[in-house]
Design a protein around this motif. Structure first.
Motif, short mmCIF file in Angstrom:
data_model
loop_
_atom_site.label_atom_id
_atom_site.label_comp_id
_atom_site.label_asym_id
_atom_site.label_seq_id
_atom_site.Cartn_x
_atom_site.Cartn_y
_atom_site.Cartn_z
N ARG A 143 0.84 -1.21 0.00
CA ARG A 143 0.00 0.00 0.00
C ARG A 143 0.87 1.25 0.00
O ARG A 143 0.57 2.23 -0.68
N LYS A 144 1.97 1.22 0.77
CA LYS A 144 2.88 2.37 0.80
C LYS A 144 3.48 2.61 -0.58
O LYS A 144 3.55 3.75 -1.04
N ARG A 145 3.94 1.56 -1.23
CA ARG A 145 4.55 1.72 -2.56
C ARG A 145 3.58 2.35 -3.54
O ARG A 145 3.94 3.23 -4.32
N ALA A 146 2.35 1.88 -3.53
CA ALA A 146 1.34 2.42 -4.45
C ALA A 146 1.06 3.89 -4.14
O ALA A 146 0.97 4.72 -5.06
N LEU A 147 0.94 4.23 -2.87
CA LEU A 147 0.69 5.61 -2.48
C LEU A 147 1.88 6.50 -2.84
O LEU A 147 1.70 7.61 -3.33
N ARG A 148 3.09 6.02 -2.63
CA ARG A 148 4.28 6.81 -3.00
C ARG A 148 4.30 7.10 -4.49
O ARG A 148 4.63 8.21 -4.91
N ARG A 149 3.98 6.11 -5.32
CA ARG A 149 3.93 6.33 -6.78
C ARG A 149 2.93 7.43 -7.12
O ARG A 149 3.22 8.32 -7.91
N GLU A 150 1.76 7.37 -6.51
CA GLU A 150 0.72 8.37 -6.76
C GLU A 150 1.19 9.77 -6.33
O GLU A 150 1.01 10.75 -7.06
N LEU A 151 1.82 9.85 -5.16
CA LEU A 151 2.28 11.14 -4.66
C LEU A 151 3.40 11.71 -5.51
O LEU A 151 3.43 12.92 -5.79
N ARG A 152 4.33 10.87 -5.95
CA ARG A 152 5.41 11.34 -6.84
C ARG A 152 4.82 11.91 -8.14
O ARG A 152 5.27 12.94 -8.64
N GLU A 153 3.85 11.21 -8.66
CA GLU A 153 3.22 11.64 -9.91
C GLU A 153 2.53 13.00 -9.72
O GLU A 153 2.67 13.90 -10.56
N ARG A 154 1.83 13.17 -8.61
CA ARG A 154 1.18 14.46 -8.31
C ARG A 154 2.21 15.58 -8.23
O ARG A 154 2.00 16.67 -8.74
N ARG A 155 3.32 15.30 -7.54
CA ARG A 155 4.36 16.32 -7.39
C ARG A 155 4.95 16.70 -8.75
O ARG A 155 5.23 17.86 -9.00
N ARG A 156 5.14 15.73 -9.61
CA ARG A 156 5.74 16.00 -10.93
C ARG A 156 4.84 16.88 -11.79
O ARG A 156 5.32 17.58 -12.68
N TYR A 200 16.54 19.40 5.87
CA TYR A 200 17.08 18.80 4.66
C TYR A 200 17.08 19.82 3.52
O TYR A 200 16.32 20.79 3.54
N LEU A 201 17.96 19.61 2.55
CA LEU A 201 17.94 20.39 1.31
C LEU A 201 16.90 19.76 0.39
O LEU A 201 17.00 18.58 0.08
N ALA A 202 15.94 20.53 -0.04
CA ALA A 202 14.88 19.99 -0.89
C ALA A 202 15.40 19.61 -2.27
O ALA A 202 16.15 20.35 -2.89
N ALA A 203 14.96 18.45 -2.73
CA ALA A 203 15.21 18.02 -4.10
C ALA A 203 14.15 18.68 -5.00
O ALA A 203 13.23 19.33 -4.51
N THR A 204 14.27 18.49 -6.28
CA THR A 204 13.44 19.19 -7.27
C THR A 204 11.94 19.10 -7.00
O THR A 204 11.24 20.11 -7.04
N GLY A 234 24.48 13.63 -3.20
CA GLY A 234 24.76 12.56 -2.24
C GLY A 234 24.26 11.22 -2.73
O GLY A 234 23.88 11.05 -3.89
N LEU A 235 24.24 10.30 -1.80
CA LEU A 235 23.71 8.96 -2.06
C LEU A 235 22.28 9.11 -2.57
O LEU A 235 21.55 9.99 -2.13
N PHE A 236 21.88 8.29 -3.49
CA PHE A 236 20.53 8.30 -4.08
C PHE A 236 20.24 9.54 -4.91
O PHE A 236 19.09 9.84 -5.21
N GLY A 237 21.29 10.34 -5.24
CA GLY A 237 21.10 11.51 -6.08
C GLY A 237 20.49 12.71 -5.38
O GLY A 237 20.09 13.67 -6.04
N LEU A 238 20.40 12.67 -4.06
CA LEU A 238 19.80 13.78 -3.32
C LEU A 238 20.83 14.87 -3.05
O LEU A 238 22.01 14.57 -2.84
N PRO A 239 20.40 16.13 -3.01
CA PRO A 239 21.34 17.22 -2.73
C PRO A 239 21.78 17.19 -1.26
O PRO A 239 20.96 16.96 -0.37
N GLU A 240 23.08 17.38 -1.05
CA GLU A 240 23.63 17.45 0.30
C GLU A 240 24.62 18.60 0.36
O GLU A 240 25.39 18.81 -0.58
N PRO A 241 24.63 19.35 1.47
CA PRO A 241 25.56 20.46 1.58
C PRO A 241 26.98 19.98 1.82
O PRO A 241 27.21 18.87 2.29
#
Length: 192
Positions: free
Chosen positions: A8-21, A54-58, A101-108
């Protein structure tokens, strides 16, 4: 084996990522302005002198204008640095220089401190995919913040940053999921 909640988490994460994009640039700008205003209010109300953020990603809610404000006021900012072993190191920085950084996330860029450095902050601001009305935070699936928060002896207030549509009635919960004390969205601050 992945639990039903995990699916259920995976499905919800996919939906949320799509909304953000699919957010428009004007929606992102308005969200950034509101989020900055509400984060400033939270920090002022709690009289905070040191934070973790945290530094926000795109596609994430934009924390960068708030971080500039905090730097200008001399608030000490501790940023997470992901490690391959699933723990977080920390960097004190003004976030003006960053790296991927790891996973392509911005790090200071800055002096790396141990996982224990988080114990010296007054407020922890974490990313989230969604948070429910009981304060259960659903992250993005790697468990870094859940491990960190779950291992702290005396945890300061923890607020998750989400877009308004990501504050929901309920999220799937697993044993390791750590609740938060509140959320900050572009339109409000909610304390649980």
């Amino acid at each position: 084996m992945v639990s039903d909640e995990g699916h259920r988490k995976r499905a919800l994460r996919r939906e949320l990522r799509e909304r953000r994009r699919h957010m428009t640039s004007s929606e992102r700008q308005a969200a950034s302005e509101g989020l900055t205003r509400n984060l400033v209010t939270l920090v002022e109300d709690l009289d905070v002198r040191s934070i973790s953020c945290y530094l926000a990603a795109t596609d994430e809610p934009n924390t960068r204008p708030f971080l500039d404000w905090a730097n200008d006021r001399g608030i000490r900012i501790l940023f997470p640095i992901s490690r391959e072993d699933g723990l977080l190191d920390w960097v004190v920085s003004d976030a003006r220089q960053e790296t991927e950084g790891l996973f392509g996330l911005p790090e200071p860029v800055g002096e790396v401190l141990s996982p224990l450095a988080i114990n010296a902050v007054d407020l922890i601001i974490v990313p989230a995919a969604a948070v429910d009305s009981a304060g259960i935070r659903m992250g993005w699936g790697r468990g870094y913040f859940d491990k960190t928060l779950g291992s702290m002896e005396a945890c300061p207030p923890v607020y998750a940053v989400v877009f308004d549509s990501e504050f929901v009635d309920s999220v799937p919960r697993e044993v390791h999921d750590q609740p938060v004390n509140g959320i900050v969205t572009p339109t409000r601050v909610v304390t649980f």
